[in-house]
Design an enzyme around this catalytic site. Structure first.
Site, PDB file in Angstrom:
ATOM      1  N   ARG A 202       0.808  -1.224   0.000  1.00 40.04           N
ATOM      2  CA  ARG A 202       0.000   0.000   0.000  1.00 40.04           C
ATOM      3  C   ARG A 202       0.841   1.274   0.000  1.00 40.04           C
ATOM      4  O   ARG A 202       0.302   2.376  -0.076  1.00 40.04           O
ATOM      5  CB  ARG A 202      -0.929   0.007   1.228  1.00 40.04           C
ATOM      6  CG  ARG A 202      -2.061  -1.004   1.149  1.00 40.04           C
ATOM      7  CD  ARG A 202      -3.041  -0.695   0.036  1.00 40.04           C
ATOM      8  NE  ARG A 202      -3.785   0.514   0.298  1.00 40.04           N
ATOM      9  CZ  ARG A 202      -4.981   0.569   0.891  1.00 40.04           C
ATOM     10  NH1 ARG A 202      -5.563  -0.557   1.275  1.00 40.04           N
ATOM     11  NH2 ARG A 202      -5.604   1.705   1.092  1.00 40.04           N
TER      12      ARG A 202
ATOM     13  N   HIS B 261      14.699 -11.246   6.385  1.00 44.76           N
ATOM     14  CA  HIS B 261      15.460 -11.747   5.233  1.00 44.76           C
ATOM     15  C   HIS B 261      15.389 -10.696   4.130  1.00 44.76           C
ATOM     16  O   HIS B 261      14.575 -10.798   3.204  1.00 44.76           O
ATOM     17  CB  HIS B 261      14.868 -13.078   4.760  1.00 44.76           C
ATOM     18  CG  HIS B 261      15.714 -13.777   3.739  1.00 44.76           C
ATOM     19  ND1 HIS B 261      15.841 -15.148   3.699  1.00 44.76           N
ATOM     20  CD2 HIS B 261      16.470 -13.308   2.706  1.00 44.76           C
ATOM     21  CE1 HIS B 261      16.638 -15.486   2.688  1.00 44.76           C
ATOM     22  NE2 HIS B 261      17.018 -14.383   2.084  1.00 44.76           N
TER      23      HIS B 261
ATOM     24  N   HIS C  47      10.319  -6.836   0.241  1.00 41.70           N
ATOM     25  CA  HIS C  47       9.585  -6.898   1.519  1.00 41.70           C
ATOM     26  C   HIS C  47      10.390  -6.156   2.579  1.00 41.70           C
ATOM     27  O   HIS C  47      10.189  -4.968   2.769  1.00 41.70           O
ATOM     28  CB  HIS C  47       9.230  -8.337   1.905  1.00 41.70           C
ATOM     29  CG  HIS C  47      10.215  -9.388   1.524  1.00 41.70           C
ATOM     30  ND1 HIS C  47      11.509  -9.411   1.983  1.00 41.70           N
ATOM     31  CD2 HIS C  47      10.071 -10.477   0.713  1.00 41.70           C
ATOM     32  CE1 HIS C  47      12.127 -10.480   1.491  1.00 41.70           C
ATOM     33  NE2 HIS C  47      11.296 -11.127   0.704  1.00 41.70           N
TER      34      HIS C  47
ATOM     35  N   GLU D   3      18.838 -13.022   7.788  1.00 45.33           N
ATOM     36  CA  GLU D   3      19.126 -14.068   6.807  1.00 45.33           C
ATOM     37  C   GLU D   3      19.412 -13.439   5.453  1.00 45.33           C
ATOM     38  O   GLU D   3      18.891 -12.370   5.131  1.00 45.33           O
ATOM     39  CB  GLU D   3      17.920 -14.993   6.636  1.00 45.33           C
ATOM     40  CG  GLU D   3      17.479 -15.716   7.875  1.00 45.33           C
ATOM     41  CD  GLU D   3      16.270 -16.604   7.616  1.00 45.33           C
ATOM     42  OE1 GLU D   3      16.024 -17.498   8.444  1.00 45.33           O
ATOM     43  OE2 GLU D   3      15.581 -16.398   6.598  1.00 45.33           O
TER      44      GLU D   3
ATOM     45  N   THR E 177      11.267 -17.429  -2.783  1.00 46.91           N
ATOM     46  CA  THR E 177      11.624 -17.779  -1.420  1.00 46.91           C
ATOM     47  C   THR E 177      12.812 -18.728  -1.487  1.00 46.91           C
ATOM     48  O   THR E 177      13.177 -19.209  -2.565  1.00 46.91           O
ATOM     49  CB  THR E 177      10.440 -18.437  -0.683  1.00 46.91           C
ATOM     50  OG1 THR E 177      10.794 -18.645   0.686  1.00 46.91           O
ATOM     51  CG2 THR E 177      10.062 -19.766  -1.322  1.00 46.91           C
TER      52      THR E 177
ATOM     53  N   HIS F   9      11.531 -23.137   7.467  1.00 47.67           N
ATOM     54  CA  HIS F   9      10.898 -23.134   6.149  1.00 47.67           C
ATOM     55  C   HIS F   9       9.720 -24.103   6.142  1.00 47.67           C
ATOM     56  O   HIS F   9       9.886 -25.315   6.186  1.00 47.67           O
ATOM     57  CB  HIS F   9      11.855 -23.496   5.006  1.00 47.67           C
ATOM     58  CG  HIS F   9      11.398 -22.935   3.686  1.00 47.67           C
ATOM     59  ND1 HIS F   9      11.806 -21.708   3.216  1.00 47.67           N
ATOM     60  CD2 HIS F   9      10.542 -23.411   2.769  1.00 47.67           C
ATOM     61  CE1 HIS F   9      11.239 -21.463   2.056  1.00 47.67           C
ATOM     62  NE2 HIS F   9      10.448 -22.478   1.759  1.00 47.67           N
TER      63      HIS F   9
ATOM     64  N   GLY G 222       7.745 -17.756   9.653  1.00 47.74           N
ATOM     65  CA  GLY G 222       7.132 -16.515   9.217  1.00 47.74           C
ATOM     66  C   GLY G 222       5.832 -16.715   8.466  1.00 47.74           C
ATOM     67  O   GLY G 222       4.760 -16.360   8.957  1.00 47.74           O
ATOM     68  N   HIS G 223       5.906 -17.308   7.268  1.00 43.83           N
ATOM     69  CA  HIS G 223       4.734 -17.392   6.400  1.00 43.83           C
ATOM     70  C   HIS G 223       3.571 -18.104   7.094  1.00 43.83           C
ATOM     71  O   HIS G 223       2.446 -17.579   7.148  1.00 43.83           O
ATOM     72  CB  HIS G 223       5.097 -18.120   5.102  1.00 43.83           C
ATOM     73  CG  HIS G 223       3.977 -18.201   4.125  1.00 43.83           C
ATOM     74  ND1 HIS G 223       3.596 -17.133   3.335  1.00 43.83           N
ATOM     75  CD2 HIS G 223       3.119 -19.206   3.818  1.00 43.83           C
ATOM     76  CE1 HIS G 223       2.583 -17.483   2.578  1.00 43.83           C
ATOM     77  NE2 HIS G 223       2.259 -18.739   2.851  1.00 43.83           N
TER      78      HIS G 223
END
Length: 238
Positions: A18, A43, A50, A70, A100, A191, A214-215
């Site tokens: 945004r 990362h 990001h 990372e 990723t 991961h 994270g995800h």
């Protein structure tokens, strides 16, 4: 105890979509730590799609737990880590255009490079970890680079676990963990670990020091928090 380090990349992705500062990474990080997280992971990638490099500088000022950065140790990344001096740097061999991370280091082929990079970080008091596949040979070779830890790349575990092959999924990771213990390396993992598969993984990898998630964690937070937020909106609209 295995420490939980929360990867906040997805929060930065949402913010960047945004062009403003919502969600605020500083406030979010402070909240995540106040909720009990024992570390914060970022990362940053070269295109800063990001996490931005400036985020690393800003977060260093407020992270009260362990701070883990990372990334692929290209010159720009090395300079950032040496400037910020996080608790830990995790070396990941991802390509610049990778969506990723998708593979661990070949610690035999890239030994000399890793030795030089790791020596630079350790000289500056930064704990090092190398992202590796669950291969005992790669773990054993990692010990020759001078690294403090390895981080096991757990995508294959998550994939097989979801298919119901739990024992087969975790077996190579147990062998890699045993190899890490034998050569005196600390063990991290990350991961695609999730609420569904994390407990089984921990039960079979008792030497696990840290997981970086994270995800899945952010997605699960959306699912588990949606009902509460929707009801808050409905209350305000009445």
């Amino acid at each position: 105890m295995t420490k939980l380090s929360v990867n906040i990349n997805k929060l930065a992705t949402l913010r960047n979509s945004r062009g403003g500062n919502v969600p605020n990474l500083i406030t979010s990080t402070q909240d995540i730590e106040s909720f009990g997280a024992e570390g914060i992971t970022i990362h940053p990638r070269p295109d800063e799609r990001h996490i931005r490099y400036q985020d690393a500088r800003d977060l260093k000022k407020i992270v009260a737990t362990e701070f883990n950065i990372e990334g692929n140790p290209v010159p720009k990344f090395i300079d950032l880590v040496l400037e910020v001096k996080p608790t830990q740097v995790t070396l990941v061999p991802d390509a610049e255009d990778a969506i990723t991370s998708n593979a661990g280091w070949d610690t035999i082929k890239h030994k000399d490079f890793l030795v030089d990079v790791i020596n630079t970080f350790k000289t500056n008091g930064i704990r090092t970890s190398i992202f590796v596949d669950p291969d005992p040979k790669m773990v054993e070779a990692a010990a020759l680079t001078g690294t403090d830890r390895v981080e096991l790349y757990t995508e294959s575990y998550a994939h097989e676990f979801a298919k119901g092959n739990k024992e087969a999924a975790v077996a190579p990771f147990a062998k890699a963990a045993e190899a890490a213990q034998k050569v005196g390396l600390g063990l991290n993992a990350g991961h695609d670990l999730s609420l569904d598969n994390i407990q089984f993984f921990k039960q079979h990898i008792p030497s696990l020091l840290e997981v970086s998630i994270g995800h899945a964690l952010i997605c699960e937070s959306l699912y588990l928090g949606l009902e509460n937020v929707i009801n808050m909106y409905l209350h305000r609209l009445k």
